[in-house]
Design a protein around this motif. Structure first.
Motif, PDB file in Angstrom:
ATOM      1  N   ARG A  20       0.829  -1.210   0.000  1.00 57.70           N
ATOM      2  CA  ARG A  20       0.000   0.000   0.000  1.00 57.70           C
ATOM      3  C   ARG A  20       0.867   1.266   0.000  1.00 57.70           C
ATOM      4  NH1 ARG A  20      -2.500  -1.083   4.156  1.00 57.70           N
ATOM      5  NH2 ARG A  20      -4.378  -2.035   3.294  1.00 57.70           N
ATOM      6  N   ALA A  35      -7.722  -9.679  -0.493  1.00 58.16           N
ATOM      7  CA  ALA A  35      -9.041  -9.156  -0.140  1.00 58.16           C
ATOM      8  C   ALA A  35     -10.103  -9.676  -1.105  1.00 58.16           C
ATOM      9  CB  ALA A  35      -9.023  -7.627  -0.153  1.00 58.16           C
ATOM     10  N   TYR A  72     -13.558  -3.426  -6.045  1.00 60.86           N
ATOM     11  CA  TYR A  72     -12.361  -3.081  -5.282  1.00 60.86           C
ATOM     12  C   TYR A  72     -11.961  -1.654  -5.631  1.00 60.86           C
ATOM     13  CZ  TYR A  72      -7.562  -3.278  -3.539  1.00 60.86           C
ATOM     14  OH  TYR A  72      -6.393  -3.020  -2.873  1.00 60.86           O
ATOM     15  N   ASP A  74      -9.464   1.696  -3.932  1.00 57.31           N
ATOM     16  CA  ASP A  74      -8.634   2.343  -2.893  1.00 57.31           C
ATOM     17  C   ASP A  74      -8.341   1.430  -1.714  1.00 57.31           C
ATOM     18  OD1 ASP A  74      -8.553   4.705  -4.379  1.00 57.31           O
ATOM     19  OD2 ASP A  74     -10.379   5.472  -3.454  1.00 57.31           O
ATOM     20  N   ARG A  76     -10.072  -1.019  -0.556  1.00 58.02           N
ATOM     21  CA  ARG A  76     -11.245  -1.529   0.139  1.00 58.02           C
ATOM     22  C   ARG A  76     -12.040  -2.428  -0.806  1.00 58.02           C
ATOM     23  NH1 ARG A  76     -11.176   0.678   4.773  1.00 58.02           N
ATOM     24  NH2 ARG A  76     -13.142  -0.286   5.426  1.00 58.02           N
ATOM     25  N   PHE A  78     -15.689  -4.488  -1.752  1.00 61.91           N
ATOM     26  CA  PHE A  78     -17.147  -4.400  -1.604  1.00 61.91           C
ATOM     27  C   PHE A  78     -17.795  -5.652  -2.187  1.00 61.91           C
ATOM     28  CE2 PHE A  78     -15.313  -0.227  -1.882  1.00 61.91           C
ATOM     29  CZ  PHE A  78     -16.012   0.543  -0.969  1.00 61.91           C
ATOM     30  N   ASP A  83     -19.406  -2.492   1.917  1.00 61.13           N
ATOM     31  CA  ASP A  83     -17.998  -2.472   2.297  1.00 61.13           C
ATOM     32  C   ASP A  83     -17.768  -3.546   3.366  1.00 61.13           C
ATOM     33  OD1 ASP A  83     -15.420  -1.984   3.158  1.00 61.13           O
ATOM     34  OD2 ASP A  83     -15.646   0.198   3.212  1.00 61.13           O
ATOM     35  N   SER A  85     -14.540  -4.646   4.122  1.00 68.91           N
ATOM     36  CA  SER A  85     -13.095  -4.618   4.309  1.00 68.91           C
ATOM     37  C   SER A  85     -12.659  -5.059   5.699  1.00 68.91           C
ATOM     38  CB  SER A  85     -12.561  -3.211   4.025  1.00 68.91           C
ATOM     39  OG  SER A  85     -12.916  -2.793   2.730  1.00 68.91           O
ATOM     40  N   THR A  86     -13.456  -4.775   6.734  1.00 69.60           N
ATOM     41  CA  THR A  86     -13.127  -5.182   8.098  1.00 69.60           C
ATOM     42  C   THR A  86     -13.587  -6.605   8.369  1.00 69.60           C
ATOM     43  OG1 THR A  86     -13.274  -2.903   8.935  1.00 69.60           O
ATOM     44  CG2 THR A  86     -13.473  -4.679  10.540  1.00 69.60           C
ATOM     45  N   ARG A  89     -11.460  -9.845   7.599  1.00 71.33           N
ATOM     46  CA  ARG A  89     -10.210 -10.121   8.316  1.00 71.33           C
ATOM     47  C   ARG A  89     -10.405 -11.057   9.512  1.00 71.33           C
ATOM     48  NH1 ARG A  89      -6.786  -8.926   4.391  1.00 71.33           N
ATOM     49  NH2 ARG A  89      -7.417  -6.955   3.398  1.00 71.33           N
ATOM     50  N   SER A 162      -8.951  -4.123  14.923  1.00 68.50           N
ATOM     51  CA  SER A 162     -10.239  -4.269  14.227  1.00 68.50           C
ATOM     52  C   SER A 162     -11.350  -4.739  15.158  1.00 68.50           C
ATOM     53  CB  SER A 162     -10.091  -5.260  13.058  1.00 68.50           C
ATOM     54  OG  SER A 162      -9.139  -4.804  12.121  1.00 68.50           O
TER      55      SER A 162
END
Length: 221
Positions: A20, A35, A72, A74, A76, A78, A83, A85-86, A89, A162
């Motif tokens: 990143r 992801a 996808y 930036d 993140r 979907f 969204d 993204s969290t 994980r 998270s």
């Protein structure tokens, strides 16, 4: 194909954070391929919450993949415009993702999705098979590694941030199990290619690793 910096390595080696920042510095698109796989894992976790995912047939997986809309942007991810993204994980998603990502039908589904990004943008792509399968002709290749203990510590800290409840022992076991699955799977196993520059991140700061990569990128081919 545009310029591709491909980064492979095991879970917790620092690939996402490093990729990143490298992408940001160079003005490249950051592509977190893990992801994308986790989004698929999340979908199947929600749809088959009481089912052993390894028991789902490839034909059924293929049919379900036709219903999946992954976007996808930036860094993140979907799923059907939500969204996630969290959520992706969580340890349980990591396990399901590892099982599904070993299946050829899933890898075949995401291969063109990943490659399309390189048709439009200069990218930094990180994952498990970037240097071997997805972008074998990448402009620059790197392999990031670290000890299992260090990677488990990083994983544990990431999950705490998270607000995902787990223990260090669970994080360590998850890392070791993931290593076995990633390196022993039949389809696109995690492998270090001879032309990938190796970096052990165990005792190096994020800034040090980024500096090493940027210096290698600046070198002439």
């Amino acid at each position: 194909m545009k310029k591709v910096i491909a980064i492979d390595g095991p879970s917790g080696a620092g690939k996402s954070t490093i990729a990143r920042e490298v992408a940001k510095t160079l003005g490249f698109l950051y592509l977190d391929t893990g992801a994308l796989y986790r989004a698929i894992g999340y979908y199947f976790f929600k749809k088959y919450s009481n089912c052993n995912v390894s028991a789902i047939t490839d034909q059924e997986i293929e049919e379900q993949l036709k219903q999946i809309n992954i976007e996808y942007e930036d860094g993140r991810v979907f799923l059907s415009r939500k969204d996630i993204s969290t959520e992706i994980r969580a340890p349980e998603i990591g396990y399901i993702t590892s099982v599904l990502s070993a299946k050829k039908v899933v890898r075949d589904f995401l291969l063109p999705v990943q490659r399309r990004f390189a048709e439009k943008y200069d990218i930094v792509a990180e994952g498990r098979d970037m240097t071997t399968v997805v972008f074998p002709d990448a402009w620059k290749k790197f392999y990031l590694d670290a000890s299992a203990k260090i990677r488990a510590i990083r994983r544990f800290e990431q999950l705490k941030i998270s607000n995902i409840n787990t223990t260090f022992e669970e994080a360590l076991q998850d890392v070791m199990n993931r290593d076995i699955r990633d390196s022993s799977r039949e389809n696109a196993p995690l492998t270090r290619t001879k032309d990938a520059f190796y970096i052990d991140t165990s005792n190096r700061s994020k800034e040090e690793v980024i500096s090493i990569i940027l210096k290698k990128v600046a070198e002439d081919d």
